[in-house]
Motif scaffolding. Sequence first.
Motif, PDB file in Angstrom:
ATOM      1  N   GLU A 172       8.959  -6.491  -3.198  1.00 47.19           N
ATOM      2  CA  GLU A 172      10.276  -5.929  -3.495  1.00 47.19           C
ATOM      3  C   GLU A 172      10.329  -4.427  -3.206  1.00 47.19           C
ATOM      4  OE1 GLU A 172      12.784  -7.731  -4.173  1.00 47.19           O
ATOM      5  OE2 GLU A 172      11.918  -9.627  -4.883  1.00 47.19           O
ATOM      6  N   THR A 173       9.169  -3.802  -3.041  1.00 48.25           N
ATOM      7  CA  THR A 173       9.143  -2.355  -2.780  1.00 48.25           C
ATOM      8  C   THR A 173       8.459  -2.000  -1.465  1.00 48.25           C
ATOM      9  OG1 THR A 173       7.038  -2.041  -3.952  1.00 48.25           O
ATOM     10  CG2 THR A 173       9.066  -1.895  -5.262  1.00 48.25           C
ATOM     11  N   MET A 174       7.660  -2.911  -0.901  1.00 45.64           N
ATOM     12  CA  MET A 174       6.878  -2.592   0.299  1.00 45.64           C
ATOM     13  C   MET A 174       7.746  -2.578   1.547  1.00 45.64           C
ATOM     14  SD  MET A 174       3.850  -2.174  -0.969  1.00 45.64           S
ATOM     15  CE  MET A 174       2.559  -2.409   0.234  1.00 45.64           C
ATOM     16  N   SER A 175       7.442  -1.659   2.464  1.00 46.08           N
ATOM     17  CA  SER A 175       8.198  -1.499   3.699  1.00 46.08           C
ATOM     18  C   SER A 175       7.693  -2.458   4.775  1.00 46.08           C
ATOM     19  CB  SER A 175       8.062  -0.059   4.209  1.00 46.08           C
ATOM     20  OG  SER A 175       8.420   0.047   5.566  1.00 46.08           O
ATOM     21  N   LEU A 176       8.608  -3.223   5.358  1.00 45.93           N
ATOM     22  CA  LEU A 176       8.247  -4.134   6.442  1.00 45.93           C
ATOM     23  C   LEU A 176       7.646  -3.368   7.617  1.00 45.93           C
ATOM     24  CD1 LEU A 176       8.363  -6.908   7.951  1.00 45.93           C
ATOM     25  CD2 LEU A 176      10.629  -6.203   8.750  1.00 45.93           C
ATOM     26  N   ARG A 177       8.327  -2.309   8.062  1.00 47.95           N
ATOM     27  CA  ARG A 177       7.888  -1.599   9.271  1.00 47.95           C
ATOM     28  C   ARG A 177       6.572  -0.862   9.062  1.00 47.95           C
ATOM     29  NH1 ARG A 177      11.228  -1.803  13.457  1.00 47.95           N
ATOM     30  NH2 ARG A 177      13.356  -2.524  13.063  1.00 47.95           N
ATOM     31  N   SER A 178       6.293  -0.424   7.857  1.00 55.55           N
ATOM     32  CA  SER A 178       5.043   0.286   7.614  1.00 55.55           C
ATOM     33  C   SER A 178       3.884  -0.662   7.355  1.00 55.55           C
ATOM     34  CB  SER A 178       5.207   1.244   6.431  1.00 55.55           C
ATOM     35  OG  SER A 178       6.124   2.264   6.733  1.00 55.55           O
ATOM     36  N   CYS A 179       4.165  -1.806   6.750  1.00 54.85           N
ATOM     37  CA  CYS A 179       3.103  -2.765   6.434  1.00 54.85           C
ATOM     38  C   CYS A 179       2.812  -3.711   7.589  1.00 54.85           C
ATOM     39  CB  CYS A 179       3.469  -3.576   5.195  1.00 54.85           C
ATOM     40  SG  CYS A 179       3.603  -2.633   3.677  1.00 54.85           S
ATOM     41  N   ILE A 305       2.989   9.007  -2.334  1.00 53.49           N
ATOM     42  CA  ILE A 305       2.382   7.756  -1.869  1.00 53.49           C
ATOM     43  C   ILE A 305       1.698   7.091  -3.063  1.00 53.49           C
ATOM     44  CG2 ILE A 305       0.682   6.720  -0.317  1.00 53.49           C
ATOM     45  CD1 ILE A 305       1.128   9.079   1.580  1.00 53.49           C
ATOM     46  N   PRO A 306       2.268   5.997  -3.575  1.00 52.73           N
ATOM     47  CA  PRO A 306       1.705   5.368  -4.779  1.00 52.73           C
ATOM     48  C   PRO A 306       0.457   4.544  -4.462  1.00 52.73           C
ATOM     49  CG  PRO A 306       3.595   4.115  -4.029  1.00 52.73           C
ATOM     50  CD  PRO A 306       3.484   5.297  -3.102  1.00 52.73           C
ATOM     51  N   TYR A 307      -0.312   4.273  -5.489  1.00 56.46           N
ATOM     52  CA  TYR A 307      -1.503   3.430  -5.364  1.00 56.46           C
ATOM     53  C   TYR A 307      -1.423   2.306  -6.389  1.00 56.46           C
ATOM     54  CZ  TYR A 307      -4.157   6.322  -2.110  1.00 56.46           C
ATOM     55  OH  TYR A 307      -4.589   6.983  -0.976  1.00 56.46           O
ATOM     56  N   ALA A 308      -1.881   1.119  -5.988  1.00 53.53           N
ATOM     57  CA  ALA A 308      -1.956  -0.017  -6.910  1.00 53.53           C
ATOM     58  C   ALA A 308      -3.352  -0.081  -7.516  1.00 53.53           C
ATOM     59  CB  ALA A 308      -1.643  -1.317  -6.178  1.00 53.53           C
ATOM     60  N   SER A 309      -3.406  -0.419  -8.788  1.00 54.87           N
ATOM     61  CA  SER A 309      -4.703  -0.609  -9.448  1.00 54.87           C
ATOM     62  C   SER A 309      -5.195  -2.035  -9.196  1.00 54.87           C
ATOM     63  CB  SER A 309      -4.576  -0.357 -10.946  1.00 54.87           C
ATOM     64  OG  SER A 309      -3.657  -1.277 -11.525  1.00 54.87           O
ATOM     65  N   HIS A 408     -10.592  -0.581 -10.517  1.00 55.78           N
ATOM     66  CA  HIS A 408     -10.125   0.413  -9.546  1.00 55.78           C
ATOM     67  C   HIS A 408      -8.753   0.925 -10.011  1.00 55.78           C
ATOM     68  CE1 HIS A 408     -13.114  -0.915  -6.501  1.00 55.78           C
ATOM     69  NE2 HIS A 408     -12.929  -2.097  -7.062  1.00 55.78           N
ATOM     70  N   PRO A 409      -8.702   2.020 -10.755  1.00 60.03           N
ATOM     71  CA  PRO A 409      -7.399   2.525 -11.217  1.00 60.03           C
ATOM     72  C   PRO A 409      -6.459   2.897 -10.074  1.00 60.03           C
ATOM     73  CG  PRO A 409      -9.206   3.525 -12.446  1.00 60.03           C
ATOM     74  CD  PRO A 409      -9.826   2.794 -11.308  1.00 60.03           C
ATOM     75  N   GLN A 410      -6.998   3.368  -8.961  1.00 64.78           N
ATOM     76  CA  GLN A 410      -6.195   3.695  -7.773  1.00 64.78           C
ATOM     77  C   GLN A 410      -6.873   3.042  -6.578  1.00 64.78           C
ATOM     78  OE1 GLN A 410      -6.309   8.000  -8.611  1.00 64.78           O
ATOM     79  NE2 GLN A 410      -4.073   7.965  -8.589  1.00 64.78           N
ATOM     80  N   ALA A 411      -6.562   1.758  -6.385  1.00 64.22           N
ATOM     81  CA  ALA A 411      -7.316   0.950  -5.433  1.00 64.22           C
ATOM     82  C   ALA A 411      -6.774   1.019  -4.013  1.00 64.22           C
ATOM     83  CB  ALA A 411      -7.344  -0.503  -5.902  1.00 64.22           C
ATOM     84  N   ILE A 412      -5.483   0.715  -3.846  1.00 68.67           N
ATOM     85  CA  ILE A 412      -4.928   0.528  -2.503  1.00 68.67           C
ATOM     86  C   ILE A 412      -3.619   1.298  -2.374  1.00 68.67           C
ATOM     87  CG2 ILE A 412      -4.105  -1.171  -0.824  1.00 68.67           C
ATOM     88  CD1 ILE A 412      -5.820  -3.253  -2.238  1.00 68.67           C
ATOM     89  N   PRO A 413      -3.471   2.124  -1.337  1.00 77.34           N
ATOM     90  CA  PRO A 413      -2.195   2.823  -1.131  1.00 77.34           C
ATOM     91  C   PRO A 413      -1.084   1.839  -0.838  1.00 77.34           C
ATOM     92  CG  PRO A 413      -3.638   3.116   0.763  1.00 77.34           C
ATOM     93  CD  PRO A 413      -4.457   2.458  -0.296  1.00 77.34           C
ATOM     94  N   ASN A 441      -6.836   5.673   4.988  1.00 77.61           N
ATOM     95  CA  ASN A 441      -5.989   4.482   4.861  1.00 77.61           C
ATOM     96  C   ASN A 441      -4.691   4.739   4.103  1.00 77.61           C
ATOM     97  OD1 ASN A 441      -6.797   4.631   2.185  1.00 77.61           O
ATOM     98  ND2 ASN A 441      -7.516   2.520   2.070  1.00 77.61           N
ATOM     99  N   SER A 442      -4.398   5.984   3.779  1.00 73.01           N
ATOM    100  CA  SER A 442      -3.151   6.293   3.070  1.00 73.01           C
ATOM    101  C   SER A 442      -1.942   6.310   3.998  1.00 73.01           C
ATOM    102  CB  SER A 442      -3.251   7.663   2.387  1.00 73.01           C
ATOM    103  OG  SER A 442      -4.297   7.689   1.456  1.00 73.01           O
ATOM    104  N   TYR A 443      -2.175   6.209   5.310  1.00 69.37           N
ATOM    105  CA  TYR A 443      -1.097   6.541   6.230  1.00 69.37           C
ATOM    106  C   TYR A 443      -0.662   5.400   7.149  1.00 69.37           C
ATOM    107  CZ  TYR A 443      -2.992  10.901   4.510  1.00 69.37           C
ATOM    108  OH  TYR A 443      -3.462  11.885   3.683  1.00 69.37           O
TER     109      TYR A 443
END
Length: 469
Positions: A172-179, A305-309, A408-413, A441-443
């Motif tokens: 619901e929040t992830m960008s199609l073109r970026s992902c 740039i948020p990170y998922a735990s 992993h409190p801040q695992a994946i961008p 991998n943040s970009y």
Amino acid sequence: MKKVIVVGGGISGLATAFELRNKGAEAGIELDVTLLEKEERVGGKIWSIKEEGYLCEWGPNGFLDSKPQTLDLCRDLGASERLLRSNDNARKRFIYTGGALNRLPENGPMFLKSRLISWPGKLRLAMEPFIPKRTDGADETLASFGRRRLGEEALQKLISPMVSGIFAGDPETMSLRSCFSRIAELEDEYGSLITAMIKLAKKKKQETAQGKAVSSAAGPGGVLTSFRWGIQELTDILAEQLGSSTVVTGQPVTGLTRGSSVPWRLKTPTVDIDADVVILASPAHATAGIVSGVDAAMAQVLGEIPYASMTVVCFGYERERIAYDLNGFGYLIPKEEGMNTLGTLWDSSIFENRAPEGKVLLRSMLGGACFPEYVQLSDAEVMQRVKADLKATMGITADPSFIRIFRHPQAIPQYTVGHGKRLAALQERASALPGLFLTGNSYRGIGLNDCAAAANRTADEVVAHLKGR
């Protein structure tokens, strides 16, 4: 001689330092490269932990061999012979829905027979070629794209689990073109994903007959690849070849300022270091703190740039105590199923040497962007939730004889909507700061292939910058 500092000892920083050393030599530029890592070990999220005969991956467990970047890096390191391809079983992947594990179909006939998607859902998917393509160029969420082109059921049972499995993200929040830029490109070019798959399959058949090859419309594909002693072998080899004179551990970077005699000065708790070039291969949130003193606007964008735990749980069992056939890669769980875990990988079925003889290793994931609070759960609560899900999905009632929990409190961008604009803003800010480079991998991709590609690209940019001075 030009002084280059690389900040961050994960795969991105190590690979960038390695590529830069080689490319600098090829260009005839004398470089003094130093890599600074705040932890006492290198590897970042890559960490293969060997205990009691089990091999647990703290983070990623490999890379796909369908793209050349990591394979090329391994070749340049002289490590190609040490690569380990996953078992053929790894092609079999499952989705838990409707109280059962349903195999993810790999072709048309399997899709028609599959119980994963209902017949109304299949009919909705069949309508995809008749859905008008979007032409406004707006940055669309994966969920919006899925509903629009494929329908709600396909979103819940196919897209959402895939997004949680790759990014631990929320569609619901992830960008199609970026992902998944390739999918967006297919709609732009062909107007339909099904039409694109048919035309590209025909093209592939024609070009294969001519001795050529093209990418599949369905995605990168490929075989998951690692090393016998875990993916950490890759970062260990990089660190060994760079040498202790290049790689410095236990040295955090606390800030960055303009230098007097040279362009940059890095601050550490013990010493200030001058450099002609600074490459920040640290996570976006750490990079924001480093650059805040030299460019507050860049730091603000990086901080957006948020990170998922994520919590990773390894359970080891006696094979005879599990009745379920572990002939496959593992499974993902749609969040609509109301389970605790995002899914479970059957690690000892994917790669050899992951569990002692007669035992199996299962690796479950909890949390992600949809359940950030799970990273705060106690060990007892984590074990209870994982056991409950393994009982529901595979009927496992036995207690594991081996347990390891990694948080992993801040695992994946998270490449949320607007990520493309954030990248453009970062590029604009960096252009005004010659000699400062961002990578990692943040970009532009979170996988190992993406990190290797970014390292190669960054090394080229640094060499071009130094040659132009």
